[in-house]
Motif scaffolding. Sequence first.
Motif, PDB file in Angstrom:
ATOM      1  N   ASP B  56      10.868   1.890  10.618  1.00 53.98           N
ATOM      2  CA  ASP B  56       9.652   2.626  10.232  1.00 53.98           C
ATOM      3  C   ASP B  56       9.616   2.853   8.720  1.00 53.98           C
ATOM      4  N   ARG B  57      10.786   2.961   8.117  1.00 56.81           N
ATOM      5  CA  ARG B  57      10.841   3.123   6.658  1.00 56.81           C
ATOM      6  C   ARG B  57      10.466   1.833   5.925  1.00 56.81           C
ATOM      7  N   MET B  58      10.447   0.740   6.618  1.00 56.12           N
ATOM      8  CA  MET B  58      10.174  -0.553   5.965  1.00 56.12           C
ATOM      9  C   MET B  58       8.727  -0.666   5.482  1.00 56.12           C
ATOM     10  N   PHE B  59       7.803   0.086   6.112  1.00 54.17           N
ATOM     11  CA  PHE B  59       6.401   0.014   5.664  1.00 54.17           C
ATOM     12  C   PHE B  59       6.283   0.405   4.194  1.00 54.17           C
ATOM     13  N   SER B  60       6.850   1.554   3.847  1.00 55.87           N
ATOM     14  CA  SER B  60       6.735   1.979   2.449  1.00 55.87           C
ATOM     15  C   SER B  60       7.678   1.175   1.550  1.00 55.87           C
ATOM     16  N   LEU B  61       8.841   0.812   2.077  1.00 57.73           N
ATOM     17  CA  LEU B  61       9.785   0.025   1.276  1.00 57.73           C
ATOM     18  C   LEU B  61       9.176  -1.333   0.893  1.00 57.73           C
ATOM     19  N   LEU B  62       8.430  -1.916   1.815  1.00 60.13           N
ATOM     20  CA  LEU B  62       7.780  -3.206   1.542  1.00 60.13           C
ATOM     21  C   LEU B  62       6.423  -3.027   0.863  1.00 60.13           C
ATOM     22  N   GLY B  63       5.976  -1.766   0.779  1.00 60.16           N
ATOM     23  CA  GLY B  63       4.669  -1.522   0.164  1.00 60.16           C
ATOM     24  C   GLY B  63       3.516  -2.022   1.005  1.00 60.16           C
ATOM     25  N   ILE B  64       3.656  -1.945   2.318  1.00 67.29           N
ATOM     26  CA  ILE B  64       2.602  -2.457   3.199  1.00 67.29           C
ATOM     27  C   ILE B  64       1.993  -1.372   4.084  1.00 67.29           C
ATOM     28  N   GLY B  65       2.408  -0.116   3.898  1.00 66.54           N
ATOM     29  CA  GLY B  65       1.823   0.930   4.731  1.00 66.54           C
ATOM     30  C   GLY B  65       2.655   2.197   4.732  1.00 66.54           C
ATOM     31  N   GLN B  66       2.282   3.101   5.626  1.00 66.65           N
ATOM     32  CA  GLN B  66       2.972   4.378   5.759  1.00 66.65           C
ATOM     33  C   GLN B  66       3.769   4.406   7.060  1.00 66.65           C
ATOM     34  N   PRO B  67       4.843   5.202   7.115  1.00 67.42           N
ATOM     35  CA  PRO B  67       5.610   5.297   8.358  1.00 67.42           C
ATOM     36  C   PRO B  67       4.765   5.856   9.500  1.00 67.42           C
ATOM     37  N   LEU B  68       5.006   5.355  10.684  1.00 66.67           N
ATOM     38  CA  LEU B  68       4.274   5.827  11.865  1.00 66.67           C
ATOM     39  C   LEU B  68       4.907   7.094  12.436  1.00 66.67           C
ATOM     40  N   TYR B  69       6.224   7.207  12.336  1.00 62.60           N
ATOM     41  CA  TYR B  69       6.946   8.315  12.978  1.00 62.60           C
ATOM     42  C   TYR B  69       7.966   8.933  12.008  1.00 62.60           C
ATOM     43  N   VAL B 100       6.520   0.313  16.334  1.00 64.21           N
ATOM     44  CA  VAL B 100       6.919   0.028  14.950  1.00 64.21           C
ATOM     45  C   VAL B 100       7.088  -1.474  14.736  1.00 64.21           C
ATOM     46  N   ASN B 101       7.785  -2.141  15.645  1.00 62.41           N
ATOM     47  CA  ASN B 101       8.042  -3.571  15.453  1.00 62.41           C
ATOM     48  C   ASN B 101       6.793  -4.423  15.620  1.00 62.41           C
ATOM     49  N   THR B 102       5.922  -4.015  16.533  1.00 58.05           N
ATOM     50  CA  THR B 102       4.663  -4.753  16.710  1.00 58.05           C
ATOM     51  C   THR B 102       3.803  -4.634  15.455  1.00 58.05           C
ATOM     52  N   THR B 103       3.754  -3.424  14.898  1.00 55.27           N
ATOM     53  CA  THR B 103       2.939  -3.205  13.691  1.00 55.27           C
ATOM     54  C   THR B 103       3.538  -3.947  12.498  1.00 55.27           C
ATOM     55  N   LEU B 104       4.856  -3.902  12.369  1.00 54.22           N
ATOM     56  CA  LEU B 104       5.497  -4.667  11.285  1.00 54.22           C
ATOM     57  C   LEU B 104       5.160  -6.151  11.411  1.00 54.22           C
ATOM     58  N   ALA B 105       5.245  -6.680  12.633  1.00 57.06           N
ATOM     59  CA  ALA B 105       5.004  -8.119  12.847  1.00 57.06           C
ATOM     60  C   ALA B 105       3.603  -8.510  12.395  1.00 57.06           C
ATOM     61  N   LYS B 106       2.623  -7.632  12.646  1.00 55.02           N
ATOM     62  CA  LYS B 106       1.249  -7.934  12.211  1.00 55.02           C
ATOM     63  C   LYS B 106       1.177  -8.013  10.695  1.00 55.02           C
ATOM     64  N   HIS B 107       1.821  -7.071  10.019  1.00 52.27           N
ATOM     65  CA  HIS B 107       1.831  -7.099   8.554  1.00 52.27           C
ATOM     66  C   HIS B 107       2.546  -8.344   8.034  1.00 52.27           C
ATOM     67  N   PHE B 108       3.676  -8.667   8.644  1.00 54.16           N
ATOM     68  CA  PHE B 108       4.441  -9.836   8.183  1.00 54.16           C
ATOM     69  C   PHE B 108       3.575 -11.097   8.266  1.00 54.16           C
ATOM     70  N   ALA B 109       2.818 -11.210   9.349  1.00 55.56           N
ATOM     71  CA  ALA B 109       2.009 -12.418   9.562  1.00 55.56           C
ATOM     72  C   ALA B 109       0.922 -12.554   8.507  1.00 55.56           C
ATOM     73  N   ASN B 110       0.545 -11.435   7.893  1.00 55.78           N
ATOM     74  CA  ASN B 110      -0.534 -11.468   6.898  1.00 55.78           C
ATOM     75  C   ASN B 110      -0.045 -11.650   5.464  1.00 55.78           C
ATOM     76  N   LEU B 111       1.258 -11.532   5.238  1.00 54.57           N
ATOM     77  CA  LEU B 111       1.768 -11.693   3.873  1.00 54.57           C
ATOM     78  C   LEU B 111       1.763 -13.169   3.478  1.00 54.57           C
ATOM     79  N   GLN B 112       1.296 -13.452   2.282  1.00 54.35           N
ATOM     80  CA  GLN B 112       1.308 -14.813   1.771  1.00 54.35           C
ATOM     81  C   GLN B 112       2.706 -15.149   1.240  1.00 54.35           C
ATOM     82  N   PRO B 113       3.070 -16.436   1.213  1.00 53.01           N
ATOM     83  CA  PRO B 113       4.415 -16.815   0.760  1.00 53.01           C
ATOM     84  C   PRO B 113       4.826 -16.139  -0.550  1.00 53.01           C
TER      85      PRO B 113
END
Lengths: 159, 159
Positions: B56-69, B100-113
């Motif tokens: 859940d901390r990965m959202f802010s660490l990656l700069g792709i969102g806020q923690p869910l929990y 958390v993992n489902t939401t991360l996966a959606k963000h990962f799929a949208n990141l460009q190389p």
Amino acid sequence: MKQELAIKNVLDTWHSNISRTDTLLNSLTDEQLQNEVAPGRNRGTYLLGHLTAVHDRMFSLLGIGQPLYPHLDNPFITQPDKAVADIPSVTDLRNYWKEVNTTLAKHFANLQPDEWFQRHTSVSEEDFAKEPHRNRLNIIISRSNHVSYHLGQLAFLKK
Amino acid sequence: MKQELAIKNVLDTWHSNISRTDTLLNSLTDEQLQNEVAPGRNRGTYLLGHLTAVHDRMFSLLGIGQPLYPHLDNPFITQPDKAVADIPSVTDLRNYWKEVNTTLAKHFANLQPDEWFQRHTSVSEEDFAKEPHRNRLNIIISRSNHVSYHLGQLAFLKK
């Protein structure tokens, strides 16, 4: 440039995992290593032999050399723990572990960036043409995770 | 092209680790998850909460969102197991993990190389200029190994 960063990321993690495992192994006595990591589970010696044997297989898998200790395959990969009575001493296992990883590290340092994206030897040229991600780099990522998996278990040998 | 292969290698390993963990969790009863993975060690519920909180901390660490929990941080990262009496139910923990993992996966799929090689938020722009390997891709490699480490421990909950 970016492919070189990715290679650095992957290799740094590999070396870091080996280093963490070394630190743990150095903190454990031979007696501790002969214990089961949890009741009824693998002994530390088995996991040490297993990791060493799996890493020793990487020479041929990566196409960079021959295994140093092929006699470890049977007791530590083919067979489960305690199936083979006569396994190497803890001292020998510690030395094999160190030697395999040191030798791998030398080979890794000599590989050029493009060579990391060449196929590994368990995929055919035909399949590699269709699945170019089955490259050497992928082996390092996969084996890094394998070390982590068993390192989490070996950590239970600490009091 | 090669950088995209490296990204695929890293993301495939991430998804494979999540999938292996899901399979293990699905095979364990709530009662089994409440057991310690080894005598005197963390309970399965703690490790599940810990992995979820770290992801859940990965959202802010990656700069792709806020923690869910964010309420999971204290009981599962700051504090050790059994220090906090009132933790979420196993059902809730299982749902948080999935979400958390489902939401991360959606963000990962949208990141460009190229975006995978941008800095993560715990490194400053100045430091990143000198250490360009401290990028988003490195976070995925590191957290993949973190899952593997604890997965090796959670596996002991199986009979």
